[in-house]
Design an enzyme around this catalytic site. Structure first.
Site, PDB file in Angstrom:
ATOM      1  N   LYS A  44       0.827  -1.213   0.000  1.00 22.79           N
ATOM      2  CA  LYS A  44       0.000   0.000   0.000  1.00 22.79           C
ATOM      3  C   LYS A  44       0.864   1.267   0.000  1.00 22.79           C
ATOM      4  O   LYS A  44       0.339   2.366  -0.002  1.00 22.79           O
ATOM      5  CB  LYS A  44      -0.916   0.031   1.229  1.00 22.79           C
ATOM      6  CG  LYS A  44      -1.952  -1.062   1.262  1.00 22.79           C
ATOM      7  CD  LYS A  44      -2.952  -0.882   2.392  1.00 22.79           C
ATOM      8  CE  LYS A  44      -2.410  -1.242   3.731  1.00 22.79           C
ATOM      9  NZ  LYS A  44      -3.397  -1.177   4.827  1.00 22.79           N
ATOM     10  N   LYS A  46       2.890   2.092   2.512  1.00 21.19           N
ATOM     11  CA  LYS A  46       2.947   2.582   3.893  1.00 21.19           C
ATOM     12  C   LYS A  46       4.019   1.827   4.668  1.00 21.19           C
ATOM     13  O   LYS A  46       4.288   0.662   4.377  1.00 21.19           O
ATOM     14  CB  LYS A  46       1.602   2.344   4.602  1.00 21.19           C
ATOM     15  CG  LYS A  46       0.443   3.116   4.044  1.00 21.19           C
ATOM     16  CD  LYS A  46      -0.876   2.693   4.652  1.00 21.19           C
ATOM     17  CE  LYS A  46      -1.041   3.147   6.065  1.00 21.19           C
ATOM     18  NZ  LYS A  46      -2.384   2.867   6.616  1.00 21.19           N
TER      19      LYS A  46
END
Length: 131
Positions: A44, A46
């Site tokens: 993602k 992140k």
């Protein structure tokens, strides 16, 4: 028994997380929290400050949480809802509308976030304090 499920990274656990979990648990008899793995977060884009195992341990200690499971990919939500007999899928309202496709399986609710606190803001404050 009404089962509620939510998903998230739950990095730098804070009062906003506590309040969200408390409100979600109030919707049912059992709250399942799916925690994004470090590998899934990387996909993602992140990176959590706190590792997956520690984030899970923190969530297991929260009285509102009945079960903690790993979130490994976007697609597992549908199978989790079926496999765990979920009645309500709940997320913070920053995700409003993103999971409406799950309404064919269960009720979907988006709860207001706690004003004045977010993990993103905490990370910025820590970085600024370090200079």
């Amino acid at each position: 028994m009404t089962t509620v499920i939510t998903y998230g990274t739950f990095d730098l656990f804070h009062v906003g997380h506590v309040r969200l979990l408390e409100r979600l648990r109030a919707l049912g008899d059992r709250l399942i929290v799916a925690v994004s793995t470090d590998e899934f977060n990387a996909l993602k884009g992140k990176k959590a400050a706190v590792g997956f195992a520690d984030r899970c341990e923190i969530l297991r200690a929260v009285r509102h949480v009945d079960l903690v499971i790993p979130e490994c990919n976007w697609g597992q939500k549908r199978s989790d809802i079926v496999n765990y007999g979920v009645d309500i899928f709940g997320m913070g309202d920053d995700w409003a509308g993103r999971f409406d496709d799950l309404r064919s399986l269960c009720e979907v609710v988006y709860l207001p976030r706690t004003r004045g606190i977010s993990t993103t803001d905490l990370k910025r404050e820590v970085a600024a304090a370090r200079g």
